[in-house]
Scaffold this active site. Structure first.
Site, PDB file in Angstrom:
ATOM      1  N   SER A 116       0.830  -1.208   0.000  1.00  0.00           N
ATOM      2  CA  SER A 116       0.000   0.000   0.000  1.00  0.00           C
ATOM      3  C   SER A 116       0.862   1.253   0.000  1.00  0.00           C
ATOM      4  O   SER A 116       0.650   2.176  -0.808  1.00  0.00           O
ATOM      5  CB  SER A 116      -0.923   0.011   1.226  1.00  0.00           C
ATOM      6  OG  SER A 116      -1.861  -1.031   1.178  1.00  0.00           O
ATOM      7  N   ARG A 173      -0.024   9.151   5.232  1.00  0.00           N
ATOM      8  CA  ARG A 173      -1.083   8.547   6.036  1.00  0.00           C
ATOM      9  C   ARG A 173      -2.461   9.064   5.623  1.00  0.00           C
ATOM     10  O   ARG A 173      -3.454   8.317   5.636  1.00  0.00           O
ATOM     11  CB  ARG A 173      -0.850   8.842   7.519  1.00  0.00           C
ATOM     12  CG  ARG A 173       0.378   8.175   8.082  1.00  0.00           C
ATOM     13  CD  ARG A 173       0.174   6.691   8.172  1.00  0.00           C
ATOM     14  NE  ARG A 173       1.343   6.009   8.676  1.00  0.00           N
ATOM     15  CZ  ARG A 173       1.306   4.804   9.233  1.00  0.00           C
ATOM     16  NH1 ARG A 173       0.156   4.168   9.337  1.00  0.00           N
ATOM     17  NH2 ARG A 173       2.408   4.233   9.646  1.00  0.00           N
ATOM     18  N   HIS A 215      -3.394   7.364   2.408  1.00  0.00           N
ATOM     19  CA  HIS A 215      -3.787   5.990   2.709  1.00  0.00           C
ATOM     20  C   HIS A 215      -5.221   5.941   3.231  1.00  0.00           C
ATOM     21  O   HIS A 215      -6.024   5.072   2.845  1.00  0.00           O
ATOM     22  CB  HIS A 215      -2.818   5.409   3.739  1.00  0.00           C
ATOM     23  CG  HIS A 215      -3.044   3.970   4.051  1.00  0.00           C
ATOM     24  ND1 HIS A 215      -3.546   3.544   5.256  1.00  0.00           N
ATOM     25  CD2 HIS A 215      -2.842   2.850   3.310  1.00  0.00           C
ATOM     26  CE1 HIS A 215      -3.631   2.226   5.261  1.00  0.00           C
ATOM     27  NE2 HIS A 215      -3.209   1.772   4.088  1.00  0.00           N
TER      28      HIS A 215
END
Length: 224
Positions: free
Chosen positions: A22, A45, A48
């Site tokens: 990822s 982050r 994501h």
């Protein structure tokens, strides 16, 4: 190859491998070159959490925002949140000083206060933050009116939070409130996602990434 009910699917089942892949994809596809290292790790982050690499293109920030927020948390500062979803999503185990996470939206007196002041409940909640707002971390992920009110209160009182993660979502006022934060002349450290996009997931991802020194130090090794 994996099977279920007679149908074959080919997919990863190892959690660590999924995690690594990822973040490899994010770093390959997202434009992260303009971010300092600590901000870059926070933006990764956020990407994501959103599942959208172009989120990075809309991020605006002050270069010292991550360091300022992290230092405030290490000094024991509280985190003020505009919505329960934001407050709930903050991972308490990552907070360096067992920092208090404060959200007044369920305060039974807030509706009356908002009616008295002719404002939204999230706006009225900002006024309740004032006694502890100086040097705090602010996380706004849902209510543009809260972000506008925060800017008004800081201008009126001179009381400043250490950093503002201002990522409200919506079609009315969201883009404008974030533009106002980014254009502020109040000396506020900030992180925003310009435009209509935002929300609790993005805001929480940013705060959780900022919260721990270990998280910021180790993320790059984990993602490689």
């Amino acid at each position: 190859m994996h099977y279920g009910g007679g149908v074959a699917y080919d997919y990863l089942t190892d959690g660590s491998e999924i995690y690594r892949e990822s973040f490899r994809i994010i770093r390959e596809e997202a434009n992260l070159e303009r971010f300092p290292g600590d901000v870059s790790r926070v933006v990764v982050r956020m990407v994501h959490a959103a599942g959208a690499t172009d989120i990075a293109d809309d991020v605006a920030f002050t270069p010292g925002v991550v360091a300022a927020a992290n230092a405030a948390l290490r000094a024991g500062a509280p985190i003020f949140c505009d919505a329960s979803m934001v407050a709930t999503g903050i991972i308490r185990s990552r907070l360096p000083r067992d920092n208090e996470v404060i959200c007044h939206i369920k305060d039974p007196s807030l509706a009356d206060l908002a009616a008295e002041k002719k404002m939204t409940k999230t706006m009225a909640a900002i006024d309740l933050w004032l006694p502890r707002l100086d040097g705090a971390v602010v996380a706004i992920g849902n209510a543009p009116t809260a972000l506008f009110r925060l800017l008004e209160v800081v201008a009126e009182t001179g009381i400043k939070p250490a950093a503002v993660v201002g990522i409200p979502v919506g079609f009315v006022g969201a883009a404008e409130s974030k533009a106002a934060l980014a254009a502020n002349d109040l000396g506020l450290e900030y992180l925003v996602v310009h435009g209509r996009r935002g929300g609790s997931a993005l805001t929480v991802a940013a705060v959780n990434a900022i919260a721990s020194v270990d998280e910021l130090t180790n993320t790059s090794r984990q993602e490689n």
